[in-house]
Design a protein around this motif. Structure first.
Motif, short mmCIF file in Angstrom:
data_model
loop_
_atom_site.label_atom_id
_atom_site.label_comp_id
_atom_site.label_asym_id
_atom_site.label_seq_id
_atom_site.Cartn_x
_atom_site.Cartn_y
_atom_site.Cartn_z
N HIS A 1 -0.78 20.49 4.06
CA HIS A 1 -0.59 18.84 3.71
C HIS A 1 -0.73 18.60 2.37
CE1 HIS A 1 0.23 14.97 5.38
NE2 HIS A 1 -0.84 14.57 4.66
N ALA A 2 -1.94 19.04 1.71
CA ALA A 2 -2.48 18.67 0.50
C ALA A 2 -3.39 19.52 -0.19
CB ALA A 2 -3.05 17.27 0.42
N ASP A 3 -3.07 19.88 -1.28
CA ASP A 3 -4.34 20.78 -2.01
C ASP A 3 -5.56 20.05 -2.14
OD1 ASP A 3 -2.27 22.43 -2.45
OD2 ASP A 3 -1.58 21.66 -4.42
N GLY A 4 -6.70 20.62 -1.76
CA GLY A 4 -7.88 19.84 -1.68
C GLY A 4 -8.17 18.92 -0.84
N TYR A 5 -7.68 19.07 0.49
CA TYR A 5 -7.71 17.80 1.46
C TYR A 5 -9.07 17.51 1.59
CZ TYR A 5 -6.32 15.25 5.55
OH TYR A 5 -6.26 14.23 6.47
N THR A 6 -9.51 16.45 1.69
CA THR A 6 -10.81 15.91 2.12
C THR A 6 -10.49 14.94 3.19
OG1 THR A 6 -11.42 16.00 -0.21
CG2 THR A 6 -12.82 14.61 1.15
N GLY A 7 -11.22 15.28 4.10
CA GLY A 7 -11.55 14.18 5.26
C GLY A 7 -12.41 14.90 6.32
N SER A 8 -12.84 13.93 7.30
CA SER A 8 -13.67 14.35 8.41
C SER A 8 -13.24 13.77 9.76
CB SER A 8 -14.93 13.68 8.09
OG SER A 8 -16.13 13.90 8.86
N ALA A 9 -13.77 14.36 10.85
CA ALA A 9 -13.46 14.02 12.17
C ALA A 9 -14.33 13.89 13.11
CB ALA A 9 -12.42 14.71 12.98
N ARG A 10 -14.68 12.94 13.85
CA ARG A 10 -15.84 12.78 14.83
C ARG A 10 -15.21 12.45 16.11
NH1 ARG A 10 -21.37 9.74 12.93
NH2 ARG A 10 -21.73 11.84 12.18
N ALA A 11 -15.95 13.14 17.29
CA ALA A 11 -15.58 12.74 18.47
C ALA A 11 -17.02 12.33 19.48
CB ALA A 11 -14.72 13.58 19.20
N ILE A 12 -17.21 11.33 20.03
CA ILE A 12 -18.22 11.13 20.98
C ILE A 12 -17.86 11.27 22.31
CG2 ILE A 12 -19.72 9.40 21.45
CD1 ILE A 12 -19.70 9.76 18.47
N VAL A 13 -18.76 12.39 23.01
CA VAL A 13 -18.55 12.77 24.41
C VAL A 13 -19.71 12.19 25.30
CG1 VAL A 13 -18.56 14.89 26.06
CG2 VAL A 13 -17.49 14.97 23.55
N ASP A 14 -19.32 11.57 26.47
CA ASP A 14 -19.93 11.32 27.39
C ASP A 14 -20.33 12.38 28.17
OD1 ASP A 14 -21.13 10.30 29.81
OD2 ASP A 14 -19.60 8.66 30.13
N LEU B 1 0.80 -1.09 0.05
CA LEU B 1 0.01 0.13 0.12
C LEU B 1 0.76 1.23 0.08
CD1 LEU B 1 -2.75 -1.23 2.55
CD2 LEU B 1 -3.03 -0.19 0.27
N ARG B 2 2.03 1.18 0.62
CA ARG B 2 2.84 2.47 0.84
C ARG B 2 3.14 3.21 -0.30
NH1 ARG B 2 2.64 6.90 3.44
NH2 ARG B 2 5.10 7.72 3.74
N SER B 3 3.55 2.47 -1.27
CA SER B 3 4.09 3.11 -2.54
C SER B 3 3.02 3.81 -3.08
CB SER B 3 4.90 2.11 -3.40
OG SER B 3 5.89 1.53 -2.87
N GLY B 4 1.99 3.46 -3.41
CA GLY B 4 0.75 3.81 -3.98
C GLY B 4 0.34 5.21 -3.22
N ALA B 5 0.48 5.17 -1.81
CA ALA B 5 0.00 6.19 -1.13
C ALA B 5 0.88 7.28 -1.06
CB ALA B 5 -0.19 5.76 0.49
N VAL B 6 2.26 7.00 -1.02
CA VAL B 6 3.20 8.14 -1.40
C VAL B 6 2.87 8.76 -2.73
CG1 VAL B 6 5.74 8.60 -1.79
CG2 VAL B 6 4.83 7.06 0.11
N LEU B 7 2.76 8.13 -3.83
CA LEU B 7 2.82 8.54 -5.19
C LEU B 7 1.22 9.50 -5.14
CD1 LEU B 7 3.48 8.82 -8.11
CD2 LEU B 7 2.02 6.79 -8.63
N ALA B 8 0.33 8.89 -4.44
CA ALA B 8 -0.97 9.71 -4.31
C ALA B 8 -1.07 11.10 -3.68
CB ALA B 8 -2.16 8.73 -3.92
N ALA B 9 -0.19 11.08 -2.46
CA ALA B 9 0.17 12.09 -1.89
C ALA B 9 0.96 13.11 -2.59
CB ALA B 9 0.94 11.86 -0.44
N ALA B 10 1.95 12.67 -3.36
CA ALA B 10 2.59 13.78 -4.21
C ALA B 10 1.71 14.40 -5.23
CB ALA B 10 3.94 13.24 -4.85
N ARG B 11 0.81 13.64 -5.82
CA ARG B 11 0.03 14.34 -6.72
C ARG B 11 -0.97 15.30 -6.29
NH1 ARG B 11 -1.09 8.39 -10.00
NH2 ARG B 11 0.68 8.56 -11.29
N ARG B 12 -1.31 15.14 -4.88
CA ARG B 12 -2.06 16.14 -4.20
C ARG B 12 -1.30 17.55 -3.86
NH1 ARG B 12 -4.80 11.54 -1.92
NH2 ARG B 12 -3.25 11.18 -0.43
N VAL B 13 -0.09 17.48 -4.11
CA VAL B 13 0.62 18.77 -3.68
C VAL B 13 1.29 19.48 -4.86
CG1 VAL B 13 2.52 19.69 -2.34
CG2 VAL B 13 1.40 17.67 -1.60
N GLY B 14 0.68 20.60 -5.16
CA GLY B 14 1.37 21.41 -6.30
C GLY B 14 2.84 21.54 -6.28
N GLY B 15 3.38 21.40 -7.57
CA GLY B 15 5.04 21.46 -7.50
C GLY B 15 5.64 20.20 -7.49
#
Length: 491
Positions: A417-430, A66-80
């Protein structure tokens, strides 16, 4: 594949030791290391490669793929960086790197580690043959009878489940073992399943140039927050993977051209060079001799928090049979199995010394972090990192909760970190205790956010204290501040 390294000591006809560990994977090695460090003579039994599933057919080779593809994809998300890229992955180089991670499926290095740790190794298939007794049959048919003064530990792990689909067995389907050790990349791959293995291998093989089709009975990553599966599905489709949801496989056949054809529940068909089955796991307990101690072959082994096997048979009296890792079905993850192994090793050492279990204030002797506070990373692109309870699980458990959601793309560190970063975070509080019950991150490189969340959940850190854990700027960790702001300022 190269043969396993030779046994450290020729198998004796009989051997009396303090502890016997069945299974020399990462979990069994950790148990043995713990008991050996405590001065107990420990023997470990292995019929395959020392180092086990994680080292040769799971965690390590899959992440290498997985890692090689992840690195390549990460580079493609950064201008330059994107403009500097002129080609695709070098598949042969990726496979060579994967092979290096597995030491070309040789366990010589792991055997040397056992020797340095003072752990005896006996090669062969182990079966319980009585109370505190294990009989090992070597490849040449010779037998060794091992007797344990204090404990026998079952660390045999799990194997891929092959569903009862007409024709499936006859087409020689891949499991995770074949997928992570394949000598080449097939033109096309059909993946049956939508869990972690299915999603990761679909990501890896699509990145390596295969035409990938996923057949998913419901949705991807069903045990996670719904948005995790949704984001991963969208990313896989964008990467060219065909994701078929709401369908199941009803039949399989291999044609004259050697391709596999799968018939689906909606009447359509999928044809691929190979098919990967990733629909679950079963315990490796079928031929373990469980019946000799009043247990049922093929069952998961139920344990208490000291990893002692539960059962009513008189043979189990005396606190001697333990089960660690996948085989006890508490948490089918290598890091959780190793955690259990450390706890079990300490329990065995304490009981051997006549010391009450759990007397240390830091609680080393009891495994409780594999109940509701289990961390897990799915190494897709985007990654999914989670710990603790989801919203649905918290509600089912009866907690009074508040759900905090934040778009990771809005964090300053994400934009760097990346151009057009897409992600989400969720926390569940008691809400009653004002502590976190669970946290989920989805996005590129969120795996390294997870341990901070794990500490917050396992440590039950009050929200009012988390305000003083200041995240550095500009990093992805700033999401912690944004989640706290969603909750509201401390009183």
């Amino acid at each position: 594949m190269p043969a396993a390294a030779s046994t450290t000591t020729p198998n004796p006809a009989a051997l009396n030791v303090d502890v016997i560990v069945i299974g020399a994977g990462a979990v069994g090695e950790n148990v043995a290391d713990r008991t050996a460090q405590a001065g107990l003579r420990t023997v470990i039994v292995e019929a395959d490669l020392v180092g086990g599933e994680c080292s040769y057919w799971a965690c390590m080779p899959s992440k290498a793929l997985l890692r090689s593809g992840a690195v390549l994809a990460a580079a493609r998300r950064v201008g330059g960086a994107a403009e500097a890229l002129t080609g695709d992955l070098d598949v042969a180089a990726v496979l060579r790197r994967r092979d290096a991670f597995t030491s070309n499926w040789s366990d010589e290095g792991q055997v040397r580690w056992l020797e340095k740790a003072g752990i005896d190794l006996v090669r062969g298939h182990a079966r319980l043959s009585g109370v505190r007794q294990v009989t090992v049959t070597a490849a040449d048919g010779s037998r060794t009878v091992l007797s344990a003064e204090h404990a026998v530990v079952v660390s045999t792990g799990s194997a891929a489940l092959l569903p009862d689909i007409p024709g499936l067995a006859s087409v020689s389907p891949w499991t995770s073992r074949e997928a992570t050790s394949a000598p080449g990349i097939p033109d096309s791959l059909a993946v049956i399943g939508g869990g972690v293995v299915a999603a990761e291998m679909a990501t890896a093989y699509a990145g390596l140039g295969a035409e990938v089709t996923m057949i998913v009975r419901s949705g991807l990553l069903g045990g996670q927050e719904p948005f995790a599966g949704e984001l991963v599905t969208a990313a896989l489709r964008e990467a060219g993977v065909t994701v078929l949801t709401g369908v199941s496989t009803t039949g399989a056949s291999r044609g004259d051209d050697d391709d596999v054809t799968l018939t689906l529940s909606n009447g359509t068909r999928v044809t691929a060079t190979e098919v990967l089955v990733a629909t679950g796991r079963v315990p490796r307990t079928t031929d373990l001799g469980l019946e000799t101690v009043g247990l049922t072959p093929g069952d998961w082994l139920e344990v208490d928090d000291t990893l002692l096997v539960r059962g009513t048979a008189p043979e189990l009296a005396g606190d001697w049979l333990y089960a660690t890792g996948d085989v006890n079905h508490r948490a089918l993850l290598t890091h959780q199995g190793k955690y259990q192994a450390r706890a079990a090793g300490d329990v065995i050492a304490a009981r051997a010394a006549g010391t009450p279990v759990g007397d240390k204030p830091w609680g080393t002797h009891v495994a409780t972090a594999d109940h509701a506070a289990v961390p897990q990373v799915t190494f897709t692109d985007p990654e999914v990192a989670s710990v603790g309870l989801t919203q649905a699980a918290a509600e089912k458990a009866g907690f009074r909760i508040r759900v905090l959601d934040y778009n990771l793309g809005w964090v300053a560190g994400a934009s760097v970190h990346a151009d057009g970063y897409t992600g989400s975070a969720r926390a569940i509080v008691d809400l009653d205790r004002e502590v976190l019950l669970g946290v989920t991150f989805v996005g590129p490189d969120v795996a390294e956010l997870l341990h901070s969340a794990t500490i917050a959940v396992v440590g039950e850190v009050p929200i009012r204290r988390l305000w003083h854990a200041v995240p550095s700027y500009p990093t992805l960790s700033e999401v912690w501040l944004r989640l706290l702001e969603e909750y509201g300022r401390p009183s």
